[in-house]
Enzyme design. Structure first.
Site, PDB file in Angstrom:
ATOM      1  N   GLU A   1     -46.887  17.912  19.941  1.00  0.00           N
ATOM      2  CA  GLU A   1     -46.118  16.636  20.617  1.00  0.00           C
ATOM      3  C   GLU A   1     -46.962  16.108  21.766  1.00  0.00           C
ATOM      4  O   GLU A   1     -46.796  16.435  22.791  1.00  0.00           O
ATOM      5  CB  GLU A   1     -44.802  16.767  20.943  1.00  0.00           C
ATOM      6  CG  GLU A   1     -43.809  17.393  19.938  1.00  0.00           C
ATOM      7  CD  GLU A   1     -42.733  17.988  20.458  1.00  0.00           C
ATOM      8  OE1 GLU A   1     -41.839  17.163  21.120  1.00  0.00           O
ATOM      9  OE2 GLU A   1     -42.171  19.181  20.094  1.00  0.00           O
TER      10      GLU A   1
ATOM     11  N   HIS B   1     -43.510  13.707  15.948  1.00  0.00           N
ATOM     12  CA  HIS B   1     -42.829  15.140  15.660  1.00  0.00           C
ATOM     13  C   HIS B   1     -43.072  15.811  14.377  1.00  0.00           C
ATOM     14  O   HIS B   1     -41.811  16.168  13.773  1.00  0.00           O
ATOM     15  CB  HIS B   1     -41.391  15.125  16.230  1.00  0.00           C
ATOM     16  CG  HIS B   1     -40.638  16.156  16.668  1.00  0.00           C
ATOM     17  ND1 HIS B   1     -40.442  17.018  16.320  1.00  0.00           N
ATOM     18  CD2 HIS B   1     -40.317  16.336  18.080  1.00  0.00           C
ATOM     19  CE1 HIS B   1     -39.797  18.011  16.847  1.00  0.00           C
ATOM     20  NE2 HIS B   1     -39.749  17.609  18.150  1.00  0.00           N
TER      21      HIS B   1
ATOM     22  N   ASP C   1     -41.738  26.939  23.175  1.00  0.00           N
ATOM     23  CA  ASP C   1     -41.112  25.227  23.540  1.00  0.00           C
ATOM     24  C   ASP C   1     -41.622  24.914  24.842  1.00  0.00           C
ATOM     25  O   ASP C   1     -41.064  25.054  25.813  1.00  0.00           O
ATOM     26  CB  ASP C   1     -39.673  25.446  23.342  1.00  0.00           C
ATOM     27  CG  ASP C   1     -38.986  24.198  23.360  1.00  0.00           C
ATOM     28  OD1 ASP C   1     -39.784  23.075  23.202  1.00  0.00           O
ATOM     29  OD2 ASP C   1     -37.957  24.010  23.353  1.00  0.00           O
TER      30      ASP C   1
ATOM     31  N   HIS D   1     -35.287  13.332  24.122  1.00  0.00           N
ATOM     32  CA  HIS D   1     -35.910  12.513  23.106  1.00  0.00           C
ATOM     33  C   HIS D   1     -35.340  11.262  22.885  1.00  0.00           C
ATOM     34  O   HIS D   1     -35.061  10.812  21.787  1.00  0.00           O
ATOM     35  CB  HIS D   1     -35.971  13.433  21.687  1.00  0.00           C
ATOM     36  CG  HIS D   1     -36.970  14.669  21.597  1.00  0.00           C
ATOM     37  ND1 HIS D   1     -38.035  14.734  22.577  1.00  0.00           N
ATOM     38  CD2 HIS D   1     -36.903  15.565  20.659  1.00  0.00           C
ATOM     39  CE1 HIS D   1     -38.531  15.738  21.964  1.00  0.00           C
ATOM     40  NE2 HIS D   1     -37.981  16.315  21.202  1.00  0.00           N
TER      41      HIS D   1
ATOM     42  N   ARG E   1     -37.419  16.059  27.728  1.00  0.00           N
ATOM     43  CA  ARG E   1     -36.350  16.114  28.453  1.00  0.00           C
ATOM     44  C   ARG E   1     -36.150  15.335  29.892  1.00  0.00           C
ATOM     45  O   ARG E   1     -37.301  15.337  30.574  1.00  0.00           O
ATOM     46  CB  ARG E   1     -35.715  17.589  28.903  1.00  0.00           C
ATOM     47  CG  ARG E   1     -35.035  18.184  27.602  1.00  0.00           C
ATOM     48  CD  ARG E   1     -34.926  19.837  28.019  1.00  0.00           C
ATOM     49  NE  ARG E   1     -34.553  20.571  26.672  1.00  0.00           N
ATOM     50  CZ  ARG E   1     -35.289  20.902  25.687  1.00  0.00           C
ATOM     51  NH1 ARG E   1     -36.663  20.763  25.724  1.00  0.00           N
ATOM     52  NH2 ARG E   1     -34.589  21.443  24.591  1.00  0.00           N
TER      53      ARG E   1
END
Length: 354
Positions: free
Chosen positions: A311, A191, A249, A117, A92
């Site tokens: 990631e 990803h 996350d 993304h 972000r």
């Protein structure tokens, strides 16, 4: 590209884009039988099959069987980005803005007023070109994409080469090289959702290790505040291997050195995956939910515990934090990112013991 088709390579037709453009797939196989399938849409890995000792194979990444499903997945309430190449900026960017060389850049917003993304149509939804295929020992494929100045409002023409290699040591090696004609920002990542028990299983009994002592603090929109949280006595301290969390996350700041960045281990089949990268962070995300709307490969129903992403990347929102690692790619400079996923029979990896 036709020359590849005439040399016995495994490039095949995969589907048509809405504008009629042809999407191709490419299969690579190393000497051990490890198999990789990549499509040109999003430079996406659709399948990664690892040979087991009993002669069978296990597909360790989530994905779809058709191009239509990949296209439709970006319209889910939370797009999964299965196997995709993410850019121009992974993660972000706060309020979809940042300053570069004294100029305010306003990006397209696609996540609660922020850019996620790469924006509305990032690299994961672009058609990449096959530049080269090498077969035989350590087979590889190189794909390229040209991102014009102003795409998603990012400055500068950006040219990217992405190479996937299957080494004879059962390593999936991902290498990005990018150059720009004007100063810009860049943060690329891969990803795939991994599951060492197979793409149609869940990851809650698999063991996770991360070579990190700090995570990025974030606000309610998962935007970094600029602060770091020490992981001592924290539930997200994975220096000692433990079961995958059901909800995560989070961006982990990787410890310096050439050690393993992270690992995943499945005690059911003793299959392990080690992650190595030259990037400063790894963002860990558990998910894959397709909300009973789109079926996965082999008619699988993907849910919130179907897979885990590693990631490897720079910090999210780095262009807005001077003390974060530099995310600016200057004209005449070269962006180089290398990540490796190594598969083998192994036990838990506890980084304090390595």
């Amino acid at each position: 590209m036709n020359s590849f088709l005439n040399t016995g390579s495994t490039i095949k037709f995969y589907g048509y884009m809405p504008d009629g453009a042809i999407v191709n797939s490419c299969d690579l196989t190393n000497k051990n039988g490890m198999q990789l399938k990549v499509i040109t849409f999003g430079a996406t890995i659709t399948s990664l099959k690892i040979p087991l000792k009993n002669g069978s194979f296990i597909d360790v990444v989530l994905g779809f069987d058709t191009l239509e499903a990949y296209l439709n997945s970006f319209h889910l309430k939370s797009a999964p980005y299965f196997g995709a190449t993410v850019g121009r900026y992974a993660g972000r960017i706060n309020n979809s803005t940042f300053s570069l060389n004294g100029k305010l850049i306003d990006l397209n917003s696609n996540n609660n007023g922020h850019s996620l993304h790469g924006g509305n149509s990032g690299f994961s939804q672009k058609q990449w070109k096959i530049k080269n295929v090498n077969e035989g020992k350590n087979p590889s494929i190189t794909l390229s994409y040209f991102s014009p100045d102003g795409e998603e409002n990012y400055p500068g023409d950006l040219a990217i080469d992405l190479t996937y290699t299957l080494s004879d040591q059962n390593e999936l090696i991902i290498e990005y090289v990018a150059t720009t004609l004007e100063d810009t920002v860049i943060n690329l990542t891969h990803h795939s959702y991994f599951n060492l028990d197979g793409h149609n299983s869940n990851i809650q009994e698999q063991d996770l290790s991360i070579n990190s002592n700090n995570i990025l603090e974030t606000n309610e929109h998962n935007i970094p505040t600029g602060q770091f949280l020490n992981l001592e006595n924290n539930l997200f301290d994975f220096n000692q291997a433990k079961k995958c969390p059901q909800t995560i996350d989070t961006t982990f700041v990787l410890n310096d050195g050439d050690k393993i960045s992270a690992s995943l281990f499945n005690p059911k089949n003793n299959l392990g995956m080690l992650v190595f990268t030259n990037q400063p962070a790894v963002h860990i995300y558990v998910g894959g939910n397709c909300f009973n709307t789109i079926k996965g490969k082999e008619n699988a129903d993907y849910h919130h515990l179907s897979g885990i992403c590693f990631e490897t990347q720079n910090f999210p929102d780095a262009p807005n934090h001077n003390h974060f690692p530099n995310a600016v790619l200057r004209k005449n400079e070269v962006y180089q990112h290398k990540t490796m996923y190594k598969f083998s029979k192994l036990g838990k990896a506890n980084f304090k013991e390595i």
